[in-house]
Design a protein around this motif. Structure first.
Motif, PDB file in Angstrom:
ATOM      1  N   PHE A  53     -15.872  -4.479   2.906  1.00 50.16           N
ATOM      2  CA  PHE A  53     -15.275  -3.972   1.672  1.00 50.16           C
ATOM      3  C   PHE A  53     -14.821  -5.099   0.734  1.00 50.16           C
ATOM      4  N   ASP A  91      -6.302  -2.228   2.171  1.00 46.52           N
ATOM      5  CA  ASP A  91      -7.232  -1.142   1.873  1.00 46.52           C
ATOM      6  C   ASP A  91      -7.874  -1.426   0.522  1.00 46.52           C
ATOM      7  N   SER A  92      -9.185  -1.636   0.524  1.00 44.67           N
ATOM      8  CA  SER A  92      -9.878  -2.024  -0.720  1.00 44.67           C
ATOM      9  C   SER A  92      -9.707  -0.987  -1.820  1.00 44.67           C
ATOM     10  N   ARG A  93      -9.469   0.271  -1.449  1.00 43.95           N
ATOM     11  CA  ARG A  93      -9.308   1.330  -2.453  1.00 43.95           C
ATOM     12  C   ARG A  93      -7.987   1.190  -3.198  1.00 43.95           C
ATOM     13  N   ARG A  94      -7.068   0.411  -2.660  1.00 50.63           N
ATOM     14  CA  ARG A  94      -5.756   0.250  -3.287  1.00 50.63           C
ATOM     15  C   ARG A  94      -5.608  -1.114  -3.979  1.00 50.63           C
ATOM     16  N   SER A 118     -14.399  -6.388  -6.999  1.00 51.04           N
ATOM     17  CA  SER A 118     -14.715  -5.627  -8.213  1.00 51.04           C
ATOM     18  C   SER A 118     -13.479  -4.932  -8.781  1.00 51.04           C
ATOM     19  N   ARG A 119     -12.498  -4.651  -7.925  1.00 50.44           N
ATOM     20  CA  ARG A 119     -11.278  -3.982  -8.373  1.00 50.44           C
ATOM     21  C   ARG A 119     -10.215  -4.966  -8.862  1.00 50.44           C
ATOM     22  N   ILE A 177       0.824  -1.196   0.000  1.00 55.99           N
ATOM     23  CA  ILE A 177       0.000   0.000   0.000  1.00 55.99           C
ATOM     24  C   ILE A 177       0.857   1.244   0.000  1.00 55.99           C
ATOM     25  N   GLU A 184     -16.072  -4.619  -2.897  1.00 56.01           N
ATOM     26  CA  GLU A 184     -15.307  -3.598  -3.607  1.00 56.01           C
ATOM     27  C   GLU A 184     -13.949  -4.149  -4.032  1.00 56.01           C
ATOM     28  N   ALA A 185     -13.303  -4.904  -3.125  1.00 54.49           N
ATOM     29  CA  ALA A 185     -11.995  -5.478  -3.442  1.00 54.49           C
ATOM     30  C   ALA A 185     -12.100  -6.431  -4.635  1.00 54.49           C
TER      31      ALA A 185
END
Length: 532
Positions: free
Chosen positions: A88, A65-68, A94-95, A2, A91-92
């Motif tokens: 999350f 961190d799911s956003r990363r 989907s990314r 991250i 989201e993880a």
């Protein structure tokens, strides 16, 4: 990985959806996948409760961190105080996450993703991160420093004393020094993924020693799980973080895990402050329960192996005679205050415990410039003393003000506050400590966060013993300005609580605010006003 830790970009590229690729590109992608690390490389059978999907799956990196998340990563759904990582997972996926580590298996997990259920996701993260980065802690001497106060100063002193032919890495409250570069700190003790990733960078940059601050939160939340410590240092234990630990004994029990193997390994050397009641308790316990660690004690206590005698405290320097089993030396340090004698002894005892020669490493002390925001002097030509310090507990304030009281010919003034959304029980104790030593105090905002400043002030007022010696100003800049207006030649002003911090947290906003910069600007402006 991250933040600023680089991902394995060739492998990530290989996970991207296939477009039109030439035969050469397809062969290169195949080779990358063939060489890629697989889930099975990083998990032992006894660490897994259940699996849905295959462990024979390549991964490109680790993420918490799911956003990363990027294609090919392994996502750890960590439980948290404010949010649960399990929320999350979608989201993880989907990314592009190809695998998920979780403590609770979903009822209907996506077939294209491997799910690994473990008993403790944080323990699993530490173990997997250590293996993923090829055990960097085993190729360096890692020193962990824990305690309520002194961690930052001791780690910086150790970096100075141990820094010979090879660079020394540092993880702490102010910054992370990775050998080849230094980056701002975002947490005293980072998550295990960050720790092992940064230690790998230290190793690759040629560091053979790393020093780090180890917070009680870091121990309790398994962030240092499995780290092989060459030495662990106990500075002291006073009232703090009781909003998290609830009792002082629970707080102490968490600290002891670093020394007893409760974090997964026993340090080779345990360096303990014999002047502290909890340190004395810890040293006695280690001597009986943990025979595999070598206990080195320090302090002014005559029983300490590394001790200070004939201590002389002055405003701009401290001197004492250092005594250890191999000899004696006169120490002259720019660090002031009796607690800095303890910090110096902690660093010296650790270096000696690791086999270094005090006659050699103490010569490096002359070049030590001090630590940002730790009794940092503000010198702008003013006829009184101004110091900025991180003291944010009643014990730290009592130590700082008690020391300054002894060496200040004039009045002792202090600007201080209490952080919001933190232990409320220490607030009246901080006020009581301030009133015990200061001639006058201005109570103000520290980092209120989302808590009302009126509530914080109400709690602080519980410690008032002399109401005529304290006033209350919401705005921290104005509080500092008023204190500077009050100061006269021979006085000393201590601006306490934030130290090195360059920001202030108010509600959900973080904005620039540095006590040192504000003080310099205000002194300069007032000097210009007088001269005009």
């Amino acid at each position: 990985m991250i933040g600023y830790l680089a991902q394995n970009y060739p492998l990530i590229h290989a996970f991207q959806p296939p477009a039109r690729r030439t035969r050469r590109e397809a062969m290169a992608t195949h080779r990358i996948f063939k060489m890629a690390p697989k889930l099975s490389d990083y998990f032992h059978e006894d660490e897994i409760l259940a699996v849905k999907g295959t462990l024979d799956r390549p991964i490109s990196g680790l993420v918490i961190d799911s956003r990363r998340v990027v294609p090919g990563t392994l996502f750890f759904a960590l439980p948290g105080l404010r949010a649960d990582g399990a929320s999350f997972i979608d989201e993880a996926v989907s990314r592009g996450a190809v695998a998920i580590v979780t403590q609770k298996m979903p009822a209907f997990p996506p077939a294209k993703v491997t799910f690994i259920q473990v008993e403790n996701a944080r323990v699993a993260l530490a173990s997997v991160a250590q293996r993923f980065y090829k055990f960097p802690d085993r190729e360096m001497t890692v020193v962990g420093v824990t305690g309520t106060n002194g961690k930052t100063t001791v780690t910086h002193l150790l970096k100075q004393l141990l820094n010979g032919d090879q660079p020394v890495g540092l993880l702490g409250t102010i910054s992370y020094d990775l050998g080849a570069r230094s980056v701002p700190s975002f947490r005293t003790t980072p998550e295990a993924l960050d720790i092992y990733g940064m230690m790998a960078q230290m190793r690759d940059a040629g560091c053979r020693t790393a020093v780090m601050e180890v917070s009680s939160h870091g121990i309790d939340q398994q962030r240092v799980r499995g780290l092989q410590f060459g030495a662990a240092v106990f500075t002291n234990l006073t009232r703090d973080h009781l909003d998290y630990h609830k009792t002082l004994e629970s707080y102490f029990d968490v600290k002891t895990r670093l020394f007893t193997g409760g974090s997964g390994s026993v340090p080779k050397v345990s360096v303990v402050n014999l002047d502290d009641a909890y340190g004395e308790k810890l040293a006695a316990r280690l001597g009986v329960e943990v025979p595999t660690t070598r206990v080195v004690t320090f302090g002014e206590d005559p029983r300490a192996q590394v001790r200070a005698e004939n201590v002389s405290l002055q405003f701009k320097r401290t001197t004492f005679r250092l005594v250890w089993p191999g000899g004696t030396l006169e120490v002259d340090s720019p660090l002031i205050g009796r607690y800095n004698v303890s910090n110096l002894l902690a660093a010296i005892a650790t270096a000696w415990g690791l086999g270094r020669d005090p006659f050699v490493f103490l010569s490096r002390l002359r070049a030590f410039k001090g630590v940002a925001g730790r009794m940092e002097r503000i010198e702008e030509g003013q006829p009184f003393n101004v110091l900025v310090d991180y003291a944010h507990t009643d014990d730290a304030l009592r130590n700082a003000l008690g020391m300054l009281r002894q060496i200040t010919p004039g009045r002792l003034l202090v600007v201080y506050g209490c952080g919001g959304n933190r232990d409320r029980t220490k607030r009246p104790l901080m006020t009581r400590a301030v009133q015990e030593f200061a001639d006058f105090a201005i109570a103000t905002a520290d980092n209120p966060r989302t808590e009302a400043i009126s509530q914080i002030f109400d709690d602080m007022r519980g410690g008032i013993t002399a109401p005529e010696k304290i006033t209350w100003i919401d705005d921290r800049r104005r509080a500092i300005s008023l204190a500077l207006d009050m100061a006269k030649p021979g006085d000393c002003l201590l601006i306490a609580g934030k130290g090195h911090e360059s920001f202030q947290e108010l509600a959900d906003t973080v904005f620039p605010f540095d006590d040192r910069q504000v003080a310099r600007e205000l002194i300069g402006n007032k000097a210009l006003k007088v001269s005009s």
